[in-house]
Motif scaffolding. Structure first.
Motif, PDB file in Angstrom:
ATOM      1  N   THR A  32       0.777  -1.274  -0.271  1.00 33.40           N
ATOM      2  CA  THR A  32       0.106   0.018   0.031  1.00 33.40           C
ATOM      3  C   THR A  32       0.998   1.122  -0.062  1.00 33.40           C
ATOM      4  O   THR A  32       1.932   1.096   0.475  1.00 33.40           O
ATOM      5  CB  THR A  32      -0.938   0.010   1.178  1.00 33.40           C
ATOM      6  N   GLY A  33       0.360   2.337  -0.542  1.00 35.66           N
ATOM      7  CA  GLY A  33       1.183   3.587  -0.639  1.00 35.66           C
ATOM      8  C   GLY A  33       1.499   3.927  -2.038  1.00 35.66           C
ATOM      9  O   GLY A  33       1.157   3.316  -3.116  1.00 35.66           O
ATOM     10  N   SER A  34       2.217   5.201  -2.134  1.00 36.12           N
ATOM     11  CA  SER A  34       2.337   5.726  -3.437  1.00 36.12           C
ATOM     12  C   SER A  34       3.569   4.857  -4.269  1.00 36.12           C
ATOM     13  O   SER A  34       3.305   4.839  -5.627  1.00 36.12           O
ATOM     14  CB  SER A  34       2.977   7.031  -3.393  1.00 36.12           C
ATOM     15  N   ASP A  85       6.279  -4.122  -1.448  1.00 32.61           N
ATOM     16  CA  ASP A  85       5.655  -3.030  -0.734  1.00 32.61           C
ATOM     17  C   ASP A  85       6.748  -2.166  -0.479  1.00 32.61           C
ATOM     18  O   ASP A  85       7.874  -2.317  -0.373  1.00 32.61           O
ATOM     19  CB  ASP A  85       4.972  -3.660   0.508  1.00 32.61           C
ATOM     20  N   ALA A  87       8.139   1.361   2.159  1.00 30.90           N
ATOM     21  CA  ALA A  87       8.443   1.497   3.497  1.00 30.90           C
ATOM     22  C   ALA A  87       8.655   3.025   3.903  1.00 30.90           C
ATOM     23  O   ALA A  87       8.766   3.958   3.005  1.00 30.90           O
ATOM     24  CB  ALA A  87       9.454   0.942   3.985  1.00 30.90           C
ATOM     25  N   GLY A 100       2.872   4.362   7.262  1.00 33.47           N
ATOM     26  CA  GLY A 100       2.500   5.912   7.172  1.00 33.47           C
ATOM     27  C   GLY A 100       1.061   5.675   6.437  1.00 33.47           C
ATOM     28  O   GLY A 100       0.342   6.901   6.654  1.00 33.47           O
ATOM     29  N   ALA A 102      -1.445   3.627   7.269  1.00 36.45           N
ATOM     30  CA  ALA A 102      -2.044   3.142   8.315  1.00 36.45           C
ATOM     31  C   ALA A 102      -2.648   1.565   7.874  1.00 36.45           C
ATOM     32  O   ALA A 102      -3.403   1.133   8.221  1.00 36.45           O
ATOM     33  CB  ALA A 102      -3.481   4.040   8.415  1.00 36.45           C
ATOM     34  N   LEU A 104      -0.423  -0.996   8.149  1.00 37.76           N
ATOM     35  CA  LEU A 104       0.612  -1.805   8.709  1.00 37.76           C
ATOM     36  C   LEU A 104      -0.068  -3.114   8.876  1.00 37.76           C
ATOM     37  O   LEU A 104       0.838  -4.158   8.839  1.00 37.76           O
ATOM     38  CB  LEU A 104       0.994  -1.172   9.851  1.00 37.76           C
TER      39      LEU A 104
HETATM   40  C1  5RP Z   1       1.504   2.187   4.273  1.00 37.38           C
HETATM   41  C2  5RP Z   1       2.748   2.032   4.122  1.00 37.38           C
HETATM   42  C3  5RP Z   1       3.802   2.417   2.913  1.00 37.38           C
HETATM   43  O1  5RP Z   1       4.359   1.397   2.151  1.00 37.38           O
HETATM   44  C4  5RP Z   1       4.546   3.419   3.425  1.00 37.38           C
HETATM   45  O2  5RP Z   1       3.823   4.555   4.285  1.00 37.38           O
HETATM   46  C5  5RP Z   1       5.518   4.000   2.175  1.00 37.38           C
HETATM   47  O3  5RP Z   1       4.415   4.871   1.552  1.00 37.38           O
HETATM   48  P1  5RP Z   1       5.046   5.576   0.208  1.00 37.38           P
HETATM   49  O4  5RP Z   1       5.402   4.599  -0.946  1.00 37.38           O
HETATM   50  O5  5RP Z   1       3.702   6.322  -0.251  1.00 37.38           O
HETATM   51  O6  5RP Z   1       6.134   6.475   0.607  1.00 37.38           O
HETATM   52  O7  5RP Z   1       3.309   1.203   4.982  1.00 37.38           O
HETATM   53  O8  5RP Z   1       0.985   1.809   5.556  1.00 37.38           O
END
Ligand code: 5RP
Length: 223
Positions: A32-34, A85, A87, A100, A102, A104
């Motif tokens: 999850t995340g960008s 994924d 981090a 970050g 949510a 996790l």
């Molecule tokens: C979501 C996460 C994401 O992997 C982490 O916040 C990184 O996000 P991004 O790829 O947007 O920088 O743990 O819960």
């Protein structure tokens, strides 16, 4: 290169790494995340070469489905070779802080099942010592104040992430200023607080491979 270009480069590197190893029965665990979103968009170009995916959040499931990638319930998946994924922080032992976004708890569950956890991150995420990024802790709502008091006893400054409810119906405390010495111990200590669902330290189950986007190209770190 911008941070987004670095994220896109590591997402492409993950696709290049796993796609040759997939077959029509393969199911891919997706974070999850960008950075994970870049991965989904690039993986979708190969959707004929694998069966489907397991998602670590509702938003990831939605994005996968929009690309026409079947999304499976983890309970019905018997073999998960890869979990990919992002981090929020990673150290040289490939221990991570995540959450970050949510997500996790589900991220940790899918990572636990996968044989190979590939973390994709831009170089800004690599740190000497974990903990500058506030550590997310997912908490059962009625336990929020109790857990916050226990986290203060551990030396942290928990801050309630207002307005955020996780996909599991829980709340998040972001713990600032926590001294993270031996990360697996801190992870276990926080998990032992009654009311904690999980915390964003991925140390008991760190990444196996870290693809790090730098201005000089993608670096590969392995455990
Ligand atoms: C979501 C996460 C994401 O992997 C982490 O916040 C990184 O996000 P991004 O790829 O947007 O920088 O743990 O819960």
């Amino acid at each position: 290169m911008t941070q987004d270009q670095l994220k896109q480069a590591v997402a492409q590197a993950a696709v290049d790494l796993i796609v040759p190893q997939l077959n029509d029965r393969s199911i891919v665990g997706v974070g999850t995340g960008s950075t994970a979103n870049f991965f989904i968009d690039l993986l979708a170009k190969h959707k004929g070469f694998f069966d489907g995916a397991v998602a670590s959040s509702d938003s990831t499931a939605e994005r996968l489905k929009q690309h026409g990638i079947p999304v499976y319930d983890l309970n019905n998946v018997h073999d998960l070779e890869f979990y990919v994924d992002g981090a929020d922080e990673a150290n040289g032992h490939l221990e991570l802080i995540k959450g970050g976004g949510a997500a996790l708890t589900r991220e940790k569950i899918v990572a636990a099942v996968a044989r190979t956890f590939i973390c994709i991150a831009d170089a800004s995420k690599l740190v000497e010592r974990l903990g500058t990024f506030p550590l997310p802790v997912e908490v059962i709502p009625m336990a929020r104040s109790h857990v916050a008091r226990e986290l203060v006893k551990l030396g942290g400054d928990p801050v309630y992430r207002e307005g955020v409810v996780t996909d599991n119906g829980n709340v998040i405390l972001d713990v600032h200023n926590l001294m993270i010495g031996f990360a697996p111990d801190v992870e276990a200590q926080i998990n032992n607080i009654v009311g904690v669902v999980s915390n964003g330290l991925f140390a008991a189950r760190p990444a196996d491979v870290l693809l790090l986007g730098t201005k000089d190209g993608v670096q590969t770190l392995k455990r």
